[in-house]
Design a protein around this motif. Structure first.
Motif, PDB file in Angstrom:
ATOM      1  N   VAL A 296       4.833   8.131  -5.193  1.00  0.00           N
ATOM      2  CA  VAL A 296       4.418   7.356  -4.032  1.00  0.00           C
ATOM      3  C   VAL A 296       5.193   6.045  -4.061  1.00  0.00           C
ATOM      4  O   VAL A 296       5.297   5.411  -5.120  1.00  0.00           O
ATOM      5  CB  VAL A 296       2.901   7.063  -4.057  1.00  0.00           C
ATOM      6  CG1 VAL A 296       2.513   6.114  -2.947  1.00  0.00           C
ATOM      7  CG2 VAL A 296       2.110   8.358  -3.942  1.00  0.00           C
ATOM      8  N   THR A 297       5.756   5.660  -2.941  1.00  0.00           N
ATOM      9  CA  THR A 297       6.532   4.418  -2.868  1.00  0.00           C
ATOM     10  C   THR A 297       5.775   3.368  -2.061  1.00  0.00           C
ATOM     11  O   THR A 297       4.800   3.678  -1.360  1.00  0.00           O
ATOM     12  CB  THR A 297       7.900   4.662  -2.204  1.00  0.00           C
ATOM     13  OG1 THR A 297       7.689   5.018  -0.825  1.00  0.00           O
ATOM     14  CG2 THR A 297       8.651   5.799  -2.904  1.00  0.00           C
ATOM     15  N   LEU A 298       6.216   2.134  -2.147  1.00  0.00           N
ATOM     16  CA  LEU A 298       5.597   1.068  -1.359  1.00  0.00           C
ATOM     17  C   LEU A 298       5.705   1.355   0.136  1.00  0.00           C
ATOM     18  O   LEU A 298       4.817   1.020   0.917  1.00  0.00           O
ATOM     19  CB  LEU A 298       6.247  -0.277  -1.688  1.00  0.00           C
ATOM     20  CG  LEU A 298       5.990  -0.808  -3.105  1.00  0.00           C
ATOM     21  CD1 LEU A 298       6.774  -2.095  -3.330  1.00  0.00           C
ATOM     22  CD2 LEU A 298       4.511  -1.040  -3.338  1.00  0.00           C
ATOM     23  N   THR A 299       6.808   2.004   0.534  1.00  0.00           N
ATOM     24  CA  THR A 299       6.963   2.368   1.950  1.00  0.00           C
ATOM     25  C   THR A 299       5.908   3.372   2.369  1.00  0.00           C
ATOM     26  O   THR A 299       5.329   3.283   3.454  1.00  0.00           O
ATOM     27  CB  THR A 299       8.366   2.970   2.178  1.00  0.00           C
ATOM     28  OG1 THR A 299       9.365   2.000   1.815  1.00  0.00           O
ATOM     29  CG2 THR A 299       8.552   3.347   3.653  1.00  0.00           C
ATOM     30  N   ASP A 300       5.600   4.339   1.494  1.00  0.00           N
ATOM     31  CA  ASP A 300       4.557   5.318   1.795  1.00  0.00           C
ATOM     32  C   ASP A 300       3.214   4.637   2.019  1.00  0.00           C
ATOM     33  O   ASP A 300       2.414   5.064   2.870  1.00  0.00           O
ATOM     34  CB  ASP A 300       4.382   6.305   0.624  1.00  0.00           C
ATOM     35  CG  ASP A 300       5.558   7.248   0.450  1.00  0.00           C
ATOM     36  OD1 ASP A 300       6.218   7.555   1.458  1.00  0.00           O
ATOM     37  OD2 ASP A 300       5.806   7.662  -0.696  1.00  0.00           O
ATOM     38  N   LEU A 301       2.954   3.577   1.254  1.00  0.00           N
ATOM     39  CA  LEU A 301       1.636   2.938   1.295  1.00  0.00           C
ATOM     40  C   LEU A 301       1.413   2.096   2.537  1.00  0.00           C
ATOM     41  O   LEU A 301       0.273   1.827   2.901  1.00  0.00           O
ATOM     42  CB  LEU A 301       1.440   2.061   0.048  1.00  0.00           C
ATOM     43  CG  LEU A 301       1.507   2.796  -1.299  1.00  0.00           C
ATOM     44  CD1 LEU A 301       1.202   1.822  -2.425  1.00  0.00           C
ATOM     45  CD2 LEU A 301       0.526   3.960  -1.335  1.00  0.00           C
ATOM     46  N   ARG A 302       2.469   1.671   3.180  1.00  0.00           N
ATOM     47  CA  ARG A 302       2.320   0.864   4.384  1.00  0.00           C
ATOM     48  C   ARG A 302       1.962   1.771   5.559  1.00  0.00           C
ATOM     49  O   ARG A 302       2.650   2.737   5.834  1.00  0.00           O
ATOM     50  CB  ARG A 302       3.602   0.085   4.663  1.00  0.00           C
ATOM     51  CG  ARG A 302       3.910  -0.964   3.610  1.00  0.00           C
ATOM     52  CD  ARG A 302       5.060  -1.860   4.031  1.00  0.00           C
ATOM     53  NE  ARG A 302       5.290  -2.881   3.038  1.00  0.00           N
ATOM     54  CZ  ARG A 302       6.194  -2.799   2.047  1.00  0.00           C
ATOM     55  NH1 ARG A 302       6.931  -1.699   1.948  1.00  0.00           N
ATOM     56  NH2 ARG A 302       6.346  -3.773   1.184  1.00  0.00           N
ATOM     57  N   ARG A 303       0.879   1.452   6.210  1.00  0.00           N
ATOM     58  CA  ARG A 303       0.444   2.265   7.353  1.00  0.00           C
ATOM     59  C   ARG A 303       1.490   2.177   8.476  1.00  0.00           C
ATOM     60  O   ARG A 303       2.102   1.130   8.670  1.00  0.00           O
ATOM     61  CB  ARG A 303      -0.916   1.787   7.869  1.00  0.00           C
ATOM     62  CG  ARG A 303      -2.049   2.009   6.878  1.00  0.00           C
ATOM     63  CD  ARG A 303      -3.373   1.593   7.448  1.00  0.00           C
ATOM     64  NE  ARG A 303      -4.453   1.782   6.503  1.00  0.00           N
ATOM     65  CZ  ARG A 303      -5.110   2.921   6.331  1.00  0.00           C
ATOM     66  NH1 ARG A 303      -4.772   3.977   7.062  1.00  0.00           N
ATOM     67  NH2 ARG A 303      -6.092   3.012   5.450  1.00  0.00           N
ATOM     68  N   PRO A 304       1.660   3.260   9.230  1.00  0.00           N
ATOM     69  CA  PRO A 304       2.646   3.260  10.320  1.00  0.00           C
ATOM     70  C   PRO A 304       2.461   2.135  11.316  1.00  0.00           C
ATOM     71  O   PRO A 304       3.419   1.647  11.895  1.00  0.00           O
ATOM     72  CB  PRO A 304       2.434   4.635  10.976  1.00  0.00           C
ATOM     73  CG  PRO A 304       1.820   5.475   9.912  1.00  0.00           C
ATOM     74  CD  PRO A 304       0.967   4.549   9.112  1.00  0.00           C
ATOM     75  N   ASP A 305       1.190   1.739  11.545  1.00  0.00           N
ATOM     76  CA  ASP A 305       0.936   0.706  12.551  1.00  0.00           C
ATOM     77  C   ASP A 305       0.915  -0.687  11.940  1.00  0.00           C
ATOM     78  O   ASP A 305       0.567  -1.665  12.611  1.00  0.00           O
ATOM     79  CB  ASP A 305      -0.395   0.954  13.242  1.00  0.00           C
ATOM     80  CG  ASP A 305      -1.564   1.074  12.252  1.00  0.00           C
ATOM     81  OD1 ASP A 305      -1.302   1.112  11.043  1.00  0.00           O
ATOM     82  OD2 ASP A 305      -2.726   1.142  12.721  1.00  0.00           O
ATOM     83  N   ALA A 306       1.259  -0.776  10.632  1.00  0.00           N
ATOM     84  CA  ALA A 306       1.218  -2.088   9.952  1.00  0.00           C
ATOM     85  C   ALA A 306       2.410  -2.947  10.365  1.00  0.00           C
ATOM     86  O   ALA A 306       3.475  -2.441  10.641  1.00  0.00           O
ATOM     87  CB  ALA A 306       1.193  -1.897   8.455  1.00  0.00           C
TER      88      ALA A 306
END
Length: 206
Positions: free
Chosen positions: A196-206
């Motif tokens: 899991v990467t930091l990019t994965d953790l950011r919600r699409p609408d963030a």
């Protein structure tokens, strides 16, 4: 105190909002705090004490102690009040910073093996890991991984189904024999091995 130069090498992976880095633990005493004189100086974290905690190496392994800090030192989510033995995969939290402790001597493989990539995951297992780890992106860095109930709500599935996915993930990440803080350890391993990467953790609408 041991002066033995172990063939194995302990290290901590430092997770901050700005990114992550790895520090090898050299010598027998490593101090952590916001003062630049510390071995691990985290100057940008105002929630740290100047001299916050110390990691010490003994013949039997590494221990961590809080040095009377204002906000405390946490190991796997629990505040420590005395010196505590560290084991491979433990998570330390000091201020707003997470430190992942790694020690090849605890698990019987070379330090190079610790850098292995993620196991083969199904799309659903990856999605479960993302939701599990997402709270760790919270700015206070003191949140726990998502609960079984929260994951079930996210995917509109039963908690039993989530538990089965977690059982499979524990096996794939080699955590079958871990009985305490398994979700935290799984989240740490998923991040460490880049499942899991930091990019994965950011919600699409963030």
């Amino acid at each position: 105190m041991s002066g033995v130069g172990d063939e194995s090498q302990a290290e901590v992976e430092i997770w901050r909002l700005s990114g992550r880095s790895v520090v090898t633990l050299e010598g027998n005493r490593v101090t952590v705090g916001k003062a630049r004189e510390n071995t691990i100086a985290l100057e940008g974290d105002s929630t740290l004490s100047r001299l916050h905690a110390v990691l010490e190496r003994f013949d039997a392994g590494w221990c961590v102690s809080d040095l009377g800090s204002s906000n405390g030192t946490f190991v796997n989510g629990e505040r420590i009040w005395s010196s505590q033995r560290l084991r491979h995969g433990d998570e330390l939290r000091v201020g707003q910073t997470r430190l992942l402790f790694r020690n090849s001597a605890d698990v019987g493989f070379s330090a190079t093996a610790a850098d292995e990539g993620p196991p083969l995951l199904t799309p659903r297992e990856h999605d479960v890991l993302v939701v599990l780890c997402r709270p760790l992106l919270d700015r206070d860095m003191f949140t726990e991984p998502a609960s079984v109930k929260e994951i079930a709500t996210e995917f509109v599935i039963s908690e039993a189904a989530v538990k089965q996915h977690l059982v499979n993930l524990y096996a794939k990440f080699g955590l079958q024999d871990t009985t305490q803080h398994r979700r935290s350890r799984l989240a740490n391993e998923a991040l460490r091995r880049a499942a899991v990467t930091l990019t994965d953790l950011r919600r699409p609408d963030a």
